[in-house]
Structures are given as C-alpha cells and as structure tokens.
Design a protein around this motif. Sequence first.
Motif, PDB file in Angstrom:
ATOM      1  N   UNK A   1     153.224 147.166  35.528  1.00  0.00           N
ATOM      2  CA  UNK A   1     153.495 145.667  34.661  1.00  0.00           C
ATOM      3  C   UNK A   1     154.986 145.582  34.864  1.00  0.00           C
ATOM      4  N   UNK A   2     155.934 146.632  34.786  1.00  0.00           N
ATOM      5  CA  UNK A   2     157.366 146.526  34.729  1.00  0.00           C
ATOM      6  C   UNK A   2     157.670 146.139  36.379  1.00  0.00           C
ATOM      7  N   UNK A   3     156.834 146.761  37.252  1.00  0.00           N
ATOM      8  CA  UNK A   3     157.240 146.317  38.722  1.00  0.00           C
ATOM      9  C   UNK A   3     156.932 145.056  38.980  1.00  0.00           C
ATOM     10  N   UNK A   4     156.135 144.409  38.265  1.00  0.00           N
ATOM     11  CA  UNK A   4     155.744 142.973  38.636  1.00  0.00           C
ATOM     12  C   UNK A   4     156.319 142.163  37.670  1.00  0.00           C
ATOM     13  N   UNK A   5     157.246 142.460  36.731  1.00  0.00           N
ATOM     14  CA  UNK A   5     158.203 141.816  36.038  1.00  0.00           C
ATOM     15  C   UNK A   5     157.173 140.997  34.830  1.00  0.00           C
ATOM     16  N   UNK A   6     156.207 141.878  34.286  1.00  0.00           N
ATOM     17  CA  UNK A   6     155.592 141.288  33.259  1.00  0.00           C
ATOM     18  C   UNK A   6     155.836 141.560  31.909  1.00  0.00           C
ATOM     19  N   UNK A   7     155.598 140.632  30.803  1.00  0.00           N
ATOM     20  CA  UNK A   7     155.894 141.116  29.553  1.00  0.00           C
ATOM     21  C   UNK A   7     155.059 142.408  29.106  1.00  0.00           C
ATOM     22  N   UNK A   8     155.688 143.230  28.536  1.00  0.00           N
ATOM     23  CA  UNK A   8     155.026 144.643  28.110  1.00  0.00           C
ATOM     24  C   UNK A   8     155.160 144.727  26.491  1.00  0.00           C
ATOM     25  N   UNK A   9     154.128 144.982  25.903  1.00  0.00           N
ATOM     26  CA  UNK A   9     154.332 145.045  24.271  1.00  0.00           C
ATOM     27  C   UNK A   9     153.458 146.612  24.124  1.00  0.00           C
ATOM     28  N   UNK A  10     154.157 147.246  23.247  1.00  0.00           N
ATOM     29  CA  UNK A  10     153.469 148.762  23.147  1.00  0.00           C
ATOM     30  C   UNK A  10     153.529 149.005  21.428  1.00  0.00           C
ATOM     31  N   UNK A  11     152.722 148.156  20.705  1.00  0.00           N
ATOM     32  CA  UNK A  11     152.556 148.395  19.225  1.00  0.00           C
ATOM     33  C   UNK A  11     151.904 149.675  18.833  1.00  0.00           C
ATOM     34  N   UNK A  12     151.837 150.275  17.936  1.00  0.00           N
ATOM     35  CA  UNK A  12     151.133 151.637  17.719  1.00  0.00           C
ATOM     36  C   UNK A  12     149.999 151.135  16.939  1.00  0.00           C
ATOM     37  N   UNK A  13     149.656 149.852  16.626  1.00  0.00           N
ATOM     38  CA  UNK A  13     148.629 149.517  16.054  1.00  0.00           C
ATOM     39  C   UNK A  13     148.523 148.057  16.078  1.00  0.00           C
ATOM     40  N   UNK A  14     147.087 147.450  16.398  1.00  0.00           N
ATOM     41  CA  UNK A  14     146.985 145.903  16.354  1.00  0.00           C
ATOM     42  C   UNK A  14     146.650 145.359  15.166  1.00  0.00           C
ATOM     43  N   UNK A  15     146.702 146.092  14.087  1.00  0.00           N
ATOM     44  CA  UNK A  15     146.281 145.688  12.621  1.00  0.00           C
ATOM     45  C   UNK A  15     147.352 144.829  12.013  1.00  0.00           C
ATOM     46  N   UNK A  16     148.555 144.994  12.200  1.00  0.00           N
ATOM     47  CA  UNK A  16     149.554 144.196  11.613  1.00  0.00           C
ATOM     48  C   UNK A  16     149.656 142.614  11.871  1.00  0.00           C
ATOM     49  N   UNK A  17     149.837 141.879  10.883  1.00  0.00           N
ATOM     50  CA  UNK A  17     149.471 140.494  10.967  1.00  0.00           C
ATOM     51  C   UNK A  17     150.427 139.893  12.298  1.00  0.00           C
ATOM     52  N   UNK A  18     151.793 140.341  12.069  1.00  0.00           N
ATOM     53  CA  UNK A  18     152.815 139.869  13.025  1.00  0.00           C
ATOM     54  C   UNK A  18     152.471 140.121  14.461  1.00  0.00           C
ATOM     55  N   UNK A  19     151.654 141.462  14.647  1.00  0.00           N
ATOM     56  CA  UNK A  19     151.140 141.787  15.962  1.00  0.00           C
ATOM     57  C   UNK A  19     150.006 140.898  16.432  1.00  0.00           C
ATOM     58  N   UNK A  20     149.316 140.509  15.661  1.00  0.00           N
ATOM     59  CA  UNK A  20     148.155 139.652  15.937  1.00  0.00           C
ATOM     60  C   UNK A  20     148.858 138.374  16.355  1.00  0.00           C
ATOM     61  N   UNK A  21     149.720 138.024  15.437  1.00  0.00           N
ATOM     62  CA  UNK A  21     150.373 136.428  15.746  1.00  0.00           C
ATOM     63  C   UNK A  21     151.117 136.471  17.186  1.00  0.00           C
ATOM     64  N   UNK A  22     151.618 137.427  17.497  1.00  0.00           N
ATOM     65  CA  UNK A  22     152.371 137.459  18.690  1.00  0.00           C
ATOM     66  C   UNK A  22     151.408 137.643  19.970  1.00  0.00           C
ATOM     67  N   UNK A  23     150.263 138.317  19.583  1.00  0.00           N
ATOM     68  CA  UNK A  23     149.098 138.282  20.764  1.00  0.00           C
ATOM     69  C   UNK A  23     148.537 137.024  20.751  1.00  0.00           C
ATOM     70  N   UNK A  24     148.232 135.979  19.706  1.00  0.00           N
ATOM     71  CA  UNK A  24     147.815 134.942  20.111  1.00  0.00           C
ATOM     72  C   UNK A  24     148.909 133.870  20.568  1.00  0.00           C
ATOM     73  N   UNK A  25     150.085 134.128  20.356  1.00  0.00           N
ATOM     74  CA  UNK A  25     150.991 133.326  20.762  1.00  0.00           C
ATOM     75  C   UNK A  25     151.131 133.311  22.385  1.00  0.00           C
ATOM     76  N   UNK A  26     150.449 134.192  23.037  1.00  0.00           N
ATOM     77  CA  UNK A  26     150.384 134.213  24.533  1.00  0.00           C
ATOM     78  C   UNK A  26     149.464 133.107  25.195  1.00  0.00           C
TER      79      UNK A  26
END
Length: 329
Positions: free
Chosen positions: A56-81
């Motif tokens: 992904x970095x080789x292709x300049x893609x945004x990379x996200x590495x959350x430890x869990x997807x349960x947090x509301x802010x993580x889900x909001x960020x995912x929806x923002x894409x």
Amino acid sequence: MSPPLRVIFAGTPDFAAESLAALLASHHDVVAVYTQPDRPAGRGRKLTPSPVKALALKHDLPVLQPATLKASEVREELAGHAADIMVVVAYGLILPRAVLETPPLGCLNVHASLLPRWRGAAPIQRAIEAGDKESGVTIMQMDAGLDTGDMLLVKRTPISATTTSGELHDRLARLGGEAIVEALDSLAGEGLDATPQPDTGVTYAAKLTKAEAELDFRRPAVELAARIRAFNPWPVAWCALEGDRLRLLMARTGLPSAGEVPVPPGTLLAHGADAMRIACGEAGDQVLEVTRAQLPGGKPLAVSELLKARAERFAPGTRLGHIDKEATP
C-alpha cells in the motif's frame, strides 16, 4: 467495462497482498487500506510492516492500523472514505456488524476454501492434511458469523499427491486476486447471485500449532504423508533422531518389500533409491517413504543426497521417536 467501485481493502499477510495487487491493477479505486499493526520480526525483533502495508505504501495509499474496529471513532473514519464496498482478505480482526453494514455493497471476503468446507483459520493446511482432492477460493458476502455468509463466486484448483501447503497457498492467493476482481466487475455491472451455504458439509479449520508438528508413527502412512505436506512450510513436521529433530518436508506412502516383517513403528527400513523408508501404523506393517528432509543446522535436501552425506545416521533398524521437548531448543 463496468463502472469502477470505491474499495476499502483490509488484509495483512502475503496471501492478502496478492488480492490487493490484483485490485490495484484493475480499474477499481482502492481508497484506503486497513492492516494489522506492525509486529516485531527477525532476530532483532524490529517492528516490521505487514506485506499489505508495504504494498500500500509503495502505491501511496492511505494506511490505517487500528488495534480494533469496535471504537466509534474508528468506524466513523472508515465511513468517511465513502467506499462502495470493503474487501477483506486474512485481515485478522473481527468486523463488528456496524462495519459490515457501512459500505452500500457490504463487505466481501476472499476465503481460501470451497465453503462450507474448512471455515476458520487454516483452510489450506487442513485441506491437504485431510486428503482433499481439490481446494479453491470462495468470494463470500460477509455476515456476523464465522465464514458463514452467502457465496458469490467460486474458483477451484486440484490438490495432487505432491502438493504442499506452500504451493497451494501461492496458487490460491493468485486465484483469489483474479476472483475478487471478477466479483467486483460483476457487482458493478449486472450483479452476482448470492448462494446460501448448505448446512451439510461444514467443517472447521482449526489454527495450526507447533505441537501438532511432531509425528506419531503409529498413525497410518497416508495420514503421515498428508500431514508432512500440509505442514510444509510451517510448522514443519518432525521426528526425533537420536536426540535431534529431523524435519520431514516431503513424503508418500510406500509398500513393504518382499520378506519384510512388521517392526515397531518409527523403525527405519531398507532405504529406497530416493526415499527413507519408515515403518508406521499401529502394527508397524505400513511404510512411509520420505523423499526430502533436513537435519539441524543443515539445508533441506533430497533424501538421496542426505543418505550419501550422513549414511551412518540413517542405518536400517534405527528407531525414530520421541525426545524431551523441554530439553530441545
């Protein structure tokens, strides 16, 4: 050509990187990549990015590495894409229902088996270990269960008597990349029919452990040969040879020679032209033929070469058996 889809990709190991590479080569638009946090690796235990992150970095893609997807802010960020669909391949995190329902087209999984056979963590190895004659990849519409979603597309490939898990892994990884692009093309066009998984034929592929790798020569030859191929390249089947671990990398079933009488399981018999012959089965009346092996500190070798170099260690009548695991590094 169907219209491009906005795709969130979630995956971690080499197997997943093949699907990401296929998507990047397609006309679909990968807008973000989710992968496991960097892990220590190598002798120096240096934090190392996953194969998916490196690509992904080789292709300049945004990379996200959350430890869990349960947090509301993580889900909001995912929806923002604002993605149309999420593709998940060996990601390593459970997707909460809220995440599964976020993209309009849901979440698709590339699973390395012919579902419903071999749901779970190690479908490639368990298929070979069980003696299956074929495997494949299933593109599945994810739901809240463990690999229980509707099937959208299936591709098959044979398993031969010499197929190792490493070979099948690479073949299925390529097949998975082809299949997920084909599935997205169809979904963006005329659509795909969803087929519920049948209730019959369900099996579970438990995670591999190192403890499974020690062979018990009381087991049938066909089972031992399959396990050796299934555990190549990891965790690698082994047995004790006079206090050392002998790693067994390729094997087949054999037949007793004329005049051979049953001996205790694990006893070395007269060698074949290209194989180390080992008595096995409860009565020691079956034969396992090992054609590739490795001694501690040595390289993997064809058994014909190993016998030439270390014949004294493999004299017929030598017993292969258990060693004290606590004393083994």
